[in-house]
Enzyme design. Structure first.
Site, short mmCIF file in Angstrom:
data_model
loop_
_atom_site.label_atom_id
_atom_site.label_comp_id
_atom_site.label_asym_id
_atom_site.label_seq_id
_atom_site.Cartn_x
_atom_site.Cartn_y
_atom_site.Cartn_z
N CYS A 53 11.40 -56.28 22.38
CA CYS A 53 11.45 -57.12 23.59
C CYS A 53 11.25 -56.25 24.83
CB CYS A 53 12.77 -57.88 23.68
SG CYS A 53 13.02 -59.02 22.31
N CYS A 106 16.42 -50.86 17.29
CA CYS A 106 15.91 -52.20 17.00
C CYS A 106 14.39 -52.11 16.94
CB CYS A 106 16.33 -53.16 18.11
SG CYS A 106 15.79 -54.87 17.87
N CYS A 161 14.28 -55.06 27.15
CA CYS A 161 15.49 -54.61 26.47
C CYS A 161 15.51 -53.10 26.26
CB CYS A 161 15.62 -55.33 25.14
SG CYS A 161 17.09 -54.83 24.22
N CYS A 171 31.70 -57.43 21.49
CA CYS A 171 30.26 -57.54 21.25
C CYS A 171 29.85 -56.34 20.39
CB CYS A 171 29.52 -57.52 22.59
SG CYS A 171 27.73 -57.44 22.42
N1 SAH Z 1 18.45 -59.13 18.82
C1 SAH Z 1 19.31 -60.20 19.23
C2 SAH Z 1 20.63 -59.77 19.80
C3 SAH Z 1 20.70 -58.62 20.75
S1 SAH Z 1 20.38 -58.81 22.45
C4 SAH Z 1 18.58 -61.13 20.17
O1 SAH Z 1 17.46 -60.84 20.53
O2 SAH Z 1 19.14 -62.17 20.51
C5 SAH Z 1 21.47 -59.98 23.15
C6 SAH Z 1 20.84 -60.76 24.29
O3 SAH Z 1 20.60 -59.94 25.43
C7 SAH Z 1 19.48 -61.35 23.91
O4 SAH Z 1 19.37 -62.64 24.41
C8 SAH Z 1 18.53 -60.40 24.61
O5 SAH Z 1 17.28 -60.98 24.80
C9 SAH Z 1 19.29 -60.14 25.90
N2 SAH Z 1 18.86 -58.94 26.63
C10 SAH Z 1 18.40 -57.77 26.17
N3 SAH Z 1 18.12 -56.93 27.18
C11 SAH Z 1 18.41 -57.59 28.31
C12 SAH Z 1 18.32 -57.25 29.69
N4 SAH Z 1 17.88 -56.06 30.09
N5 SAH Z 1 18.71 -58.18 30.58
C13 SAH Z 1 19.17 -59.38 30.19
N6 SAH Z 1 19.28 -59.76 28.91
C14 SAH Z 1 18.89 -58.87 27.98
#
Ligand code: SAH
Length: 352
Positions: free
Chosen positions: A117, A113, A120, A106
């Protein structure tokens, strides 16, 4: 980096470049092989290249190498987290996971970023910069070399929004799948996006055989906006329309990622709405118990709620799997190894 990073140059470009130095094409082929198959880090490792040309390679190109700063291995499942330092001092994180179908890496696509979100950890400090194609490749190369395991799958699901670094992402995919490099199958590559609609259409037009994973996390526009600021720019209906087009143009089933957060998006009613939303779409839902992040007060749904959510989806004939949590014992949520490192580094600077 002022000079062009040599590892970011695709084969045709490198060939032209090396020829313009008055060298034969077979020299370019040798250099490309050193970089992308033998995974050399420096010109001096290229033992069949004449010393004078090695000097030229040092002068002419940047070498955006990655140094391993730290590596944690899970006692439970062998998952490894790597922390890398980039040429400019920034640090990024990548993960190696062993599955029955192969070894999966990964990778991060950006330093930080800017998508914001709420759940995240990677977005808390904002975006520092995009990664170069060569820096994305190097994460895979360094891990393959260091672990001695042959990488078969790559997921772009680490820190960063890959469709916010579109051109580098595409170069990276072309080079990773090239027969002159590691030659990883397009079908073994997954790109995860929070839903940058115009770039989903662009990607669909590339007609690649990669898997698109779409971070959905909510079944209504309103709730999605709460969790993901990017949803204000790209509405849920438009995101889903883009996904439909992606499937039509590539024939690749979409993966929807849905992180379950206790009391926020995990009710059976949420599951029913989600099923309705995805009705008729060729897809698969990946349920992820949210990884608690220290700065946020989101909690994981309990096992019972997760089971109920999944069976509700299945009742509506939506394919769903629970993502197995890998490496739980070595660093919690994505981006936390890096964050801990940055906090420590800052703490040390502040000490007298
Ligand atoms: N920016 C991209 C890829 C990176 S994150 C995206 O948003 O898809 C990869 C995945 O992990 C995404 O689905 C994201 O929403 C999720 N993710 C991020 N933080 C998380 C957390 N604390 N718990 C569960 N999933 C998470």
């Amino acid at each position: 980096m002022e000079k062009q990073d040599i590892r970011s140059l695709e084969w045709e470009k490198l060939k032209q470049d090396i020829q313009s130095l008055g060298e034969k094409p077979f020299r370019a082929a040798q250099i490309y092989e050193w970089l992308h198959q033998k995974l050399a880090d420096a010109p001096d490792a290229m033992t069949n290249i004449p010393a004078a040309l090695r000097e030229k390679l040092k002068e002419r190109y940047g070498w955006a190498n990655l140094q391993i700063v730290d590596m944690l291995e899970s006692a439970a499942d062998g998952t490894r987290k790597y922390l890398f330092r980039l040429w400019d001092g920034n640090v990024i994180e990548s993960v190696l996971m062993s599955y029955h179908h192969g070894e999966s890496v990964c990778i991060s696509s950006q330093v930080g970023c800017r998508m914001g979100c709420r759940f995240c950890a990677s977005t808390i400090g904002g975006l520092t910069r995009n990664l170069l194609p060569g820096e994305m490749l190097s994460q895979v190369y360094q891990i393959q070399k260091h672990s001695g395991r042959r990488v078969s799958h790559v997921v772009v699901m680490g820190t960063g929004e890959p469709l916010d670094n579109y051109d580098s992402l595409l170069t990276f995919i072309r080079m990773l799948t090239d027969g002159r490099g590691l030659h990883i199958s397009q079908r073994n590559i997954t790109v995860s996006t929070c839903g940058i609609v115009p770039n989903i259409y662009r990607l669909a037009d590339e007609r690649l055989q990669i898997t698109l994973a779409l971070s959905l996390h909510a079944c209504s526009q309103e709730k999605r906006e709460e969790l993901m600021p990017v949803a204000r720019r790209y509405e849920l209906a438009d995101v889903l329309a883009a996904c439909r087009t992606y499937f039509e143009k590539t024939g690749r089933r979409i993966t929807f990622e849905y992180s379950l957060i206790a009391g926020v998006n995990d009710s059976e009613e949420d599951a029913r709405r989600l099923a309705q939303l995805l009705q008729g779409l060729h897809c698969h839902v990946n349920l992820i118990p949210v990884n608690p992040v220290r700065e946020r007060d989101y909690r994981q749904s309990d096992a019972r709620a997760i089971r109920a959510f999944k069976s509700k989806l299945e009742k509506y004939r939506i394919n769903a799997t629970m993502r197995r949590e890998m490496g739980r014992d070595i660093g919690g949520a994505c981006g936390q190894l890096r964050k801990r490192y940055l906090e420590q580094a800052q703490g040390e600077e502040e000490k007298p």
